[in-house]
Design a protein around this motif. Structure first.
Motif, PDB file in Angstrom:
ATOM      1  N   ASP A 203       5.944  -6.902   5.753  1.00 44.66           N
ATOM      2  CA  ASP A 203       4.733  -7.400   5.103  1.00 44.66           C
ATOM      3  C   ASP A 203       4.811  -8.901   4.826  1.00 44.66           C
ATOM      4  O   ASP A 203       3.794  -9.544   4.554  1.00 44.66           O
ATOM      5  CB  ASP A 203       4.489  -6.653   3.790  1.00 44.66           C
TER       6      ASP A 203
ATOM      7  N   ASP B 214       6.039   2.721   5.211  1.00 45.25           N
ATOM      8  CA  ASP B 214       6.597   2.034   4.050  1.00 45.25           C
ATOM      9  C   ASP B 214       7.819   2.792   3.538  1.00 45.25           C
ATOM     10  O   ASP B 214       7.849   4.014   3.501  1.00 45.25           O
ATOM     11  CB  ASP B 214       5.562   1.950   2.928  1.00 45.25           C
TER      12      ASP B 214
ATOM     13  N   SER C  17       0.828  -1.203   0.000  1.00 41.50           N
ATOM     14  CA  SER C  17       0.000   0.000   0.000  1.00 41.50           C
ATOM     15  C   SER C  17       0.862   1.252   0.000  1.00 41.50           C
ATOM     16  O   SER C  17       1.932   1.285   0.590  1.00 41.50           O
ATOM     17  CB  SER C  17      -0.896  -0.020   1.252  1.00 41.50           C
TER      18      SER C  17
ATOM     19  N   ASP D 283      -0.277   4.254   1.134  1.00 44.54           N
ATOM     20  CA  ASP D 283      -0.780   5.255   2.069  1.00 44.54           C
ATOM     21  C   ASP D 283      -0.311   5.008   3.496  1.00 44.54           C
ATOM     22  O   ASP D 283      -0.829   5.587   4.430  1.00 44.54           O
ATOM     23  CB  ASP D 283      -2.305   5.303   2.021  1.00 44.54           C
ATOM     24  N   ARG D 284       0.704   4.157   3.668  1.00 44.82           N
ATOM     25  CA  ARG D 284       1.203   3.882   5.002  1.00 44.82           C
ATOM     26  C   ARG D 284       2.522   4.609   5.198  1.00 44.82           C
ATOM     27  O   ARG D 284       3.483   4.406   4.448  1.00 44.82           O
ATOM     28  CB  ARG D 284       1.381   2.375   5.224  1.00 44.82           C
TER      29      ARG D 284
ATOM     30  N   SER E 285      -1.302  -3.120  12.503  1.00 49.26           N
ATOM     31  CA  SER E 285      -1.526  -1.715  12.850  1.00 49.26           C
ATOM     32  C   SER E 285      -1.573  -0.875  11.575  1.00 49.26           C
ATOM     33  O   SER E 285      -0.773  -1.086  10.663  1.00 49.26           O
ATOM     34  CB  SER E 285      -0.396  -1.212  13.755  1.00 49.26           C
ATOM     35  N   PRO E 286      -2.484   0.094  11.492  1.00 50.18           N
ATOM     36  CA  PRO E 286      -2.536   0.952  10.309  1.00 50.18           C
ATOM     37  C   PRO E 286      -1.437   2.011  10.289  1.00 50.18           C
ATOM     38  O   PRO E 286      -1.216   2.653   9.268  1.00 50.18           O
ATOM     39  CB  PRO E 286      -3.923   1.598  10.410  1.00 50.18           C
ATOM     40  N   THR E 287      -0.737   2.193  11.406  1.00 51.21           N
ATOM     41  CA  THR E 287       0.253   3.272  11.500  1.00 51.21           C
ATOM     42  C   THR E 287       1.673   2.780  11.721  1.00 51.21           C
ATOM     43  O   THR E 287       2.617   3.574  11.638  1.00 51.21           O
ATOM     44  CB  THR E 287      -0.106   4.231  12.644  1.00 51.21           C
ATOM     45  N   ARG E 288       1.867   1.501  12.039  1.00 49.38           N
ATOM     46  CA  ARG E 288       3.197   0.974  12.319  1.00 49.38           C
ATOM     47  C   ARG E 288       3.366  -0.393  11.670  1.00 49.38           C
ATOM     48  O   ARG E 288       2.424  -1.192  11.643  1.00 49.38           O
ATOM     49  CB  ARG E 288       3.431   0.818  13.830  1.00 49.38           C
ATOM     50  N   SER E 289       4.574  -0.655  11.173  1.00 47.58           N
ATOM     51  CA  SER E 289       4.865  -1.994  10.675  1.00 47.58           C
ATOM     52  C   SER E 289       5.024  -2.941  11.861  1.00 47.58           C
ATOM     53  O   SER E 289       5.172  -2.517  13.017  1.00 47.58           O
ATOM     54  CB  SER E 289       6.154  -1.986   9.845  1.00 47.58           C
TER      55      SER E 289
END
Length: 404
Positions: free
Chosen positions: A19, A8, A2, A4-5, A31-35
């Motif tokens: 990933d 990345d 993605s 939008d993270r 998490s949507p904000t951290r890998s």
């Protein structure tokens, strides 16, 4: 992947990819904000074991002064070096940082002397190994989360910690490297999930970078602490390979420079030269071995993150100098003897009188398992800071050695 993270970033083909992580022992939503590797790092930083590093000995007992390295400051320095190398090589900086920050979790109070004494105390119960203890802390002993013991870190972070110095065993489970001719430590053998970490393969390049960053930090900063402690003088460095060259450079460029600046200039030059050497040698090995994936890294017959031959020779000379003049200095050895007695005394009293330990360390003991209490005592002592071990000894004994 993605777009939008925010976490990345481009990475090399041979880098670890969050990933494509092999996951956690207990699956968790992402998490949507951290890998996943960033979450590992954050869990490590917020752990109890991380805070305890503040008052654990690196070389000098933490009671001796406020300006010497502790396990915490050393770990932060290793993490910075690991990130710097990883960034240039296109590796995952967060994984390298996670391994670097947690690599000393299993160390006892009072440095290597504490570890040696605790290993002798545990000789009949599986022994003690600080690397294995780090694994035990991260998988069992940290108790902060409602759903699991330990920190439930990713496979890659645990792999990097376990293989901090390379593969531990061959495919048959026989110890190799530092464990050659020995059984693997208790913390590994007692964990049914341990073999899933494939101890016979090489660790990721991120873990290899964290390991060599550990060596670089030791070399540069133990010189600094040795000078600060008065165990060595600047003149003593003239004959030390690499370091002596830097001293001459500094004197030629900055004649009459005051001593604190000379000391710092030596340290930063050692760091810079070693980091640049590792980057260059690692790139050469990657190209020579045709490494183009993380699977190729793990299958490689040698470590890829390494010093060049000339730098490796110089680094060995620096370590030999530090061993003779700093680590085995009479004043350091005298303190080591005294702190070793503290650890031995604590082990003996807790084993004979477990009621002197806090309730949480005595819960659920099985009287039929004769090895359970010694391991519980070992876990308790290994987690102590220098300061707390000293205080516990004063609480339980009439006389406690002076460590200053």
């Amino acid at each position: 992947m993605s777009e939008d993270r925010a976490f990345d970033r481009p990475r090399a083909a041979y880098a670890a990819d969050p990933d494509r992580s092999r996951g956690r022992r207990l699956p968790e939503p992402g998490s949507p904000t951290r890998s996943d590797f960033q979450r590992d790092r954050d869990r490590i930083v917020h752990s109890t074991a991380f805070r305890r590093l503040t008052h654990k000995t690196q070389v000098f007992v933490s009671l001796e002064g406020d300006h010497y390295r502790t396990r915490l400051t050393h770990s932060l320095e290793v993490a910075q070096i690991a990130r710097s190398i990883s960034r240039v090589l296109g590796l995952d900086e967060d994984l390298a940082e996670s391994v670097a920050l947690a690599h000393d979790f299993g160390h006892t109070p009072f440095g290597h002397e504490g570890e040696d004494v605790l290993d002798r105390c545990m000789a009949d119960f599986g022994g003690f190994d600080h690397n294995a203890q780090s694994y035990r802390i991260l998988t069992r002993l940290e108790r902060r989360y409602a759903g699991f013991n330990g920190l439930n870190l990713t496979w890659e972070t645990l792999e990097g910690l376990v293989k901090h110095n390379g593969p531990l065993a061959d495919a048959s489970g026989n110890g190799i490297g530092r464990y050659a001719g020995r059984v693997l430590p208790h913390a590994f053998r007692s964990d049914p999930d341990f073999l899933g970490l494939e101890p016979w393969t090489q660790p990721s390049l991120e873990a290899q970078v964290a390991a060599i960053a550990d060596d670089i930090a030791y070399d540069a900063h133990d010189i600094d602490d040795g000078l600060r402690a008065g165990l060595i003088e600047i003149e003593d460095l003239r004959g030390v390979p690499l370091v002596g060259d830097f001293l001459r450079e500094i004197e030629e460029r900055y004649p009459g420079l005051e001593r604190p600046r000379v000391v710092h200039e030596i340290g930063r030059r050692v760091l810079t030269r070693m980091i640049e050497d590792v980057i260059g040698e690692t790139r050469r090995r990657i190209e020579a071995d045709g490494v183009d994936s993380i699977d190729a890294v793990r299958a490689c017959p040698r470590m890829l993150a390494a010093f060049s031959e000339p730098m490796e020779e110089a680094e060995r000379a620096v370590k030999a100098f530090l061993m003779e003049r700093v680590y085995r200095a009479p004043s350091v050895m005298a303190v080591r003897d005294r702190v070793g007695g503290i650890v031995a005394d604590l082990f003996d009293v807790f084993l004979r009188r477990p009621e002197t330990m806090p309730d949480q360390w005595r819960q659920d003991l099985d009287p039929a398992d004769e090895s359970q209490l010694p391991r519980r005592v070992c876990d308790y002592i290994a987690g102590m800071t220098d300061r707390f071990a000293f205080q516990e000894h004063r609480r339980l004994f009439d006389a406690t050695p002076d460590l200053r």
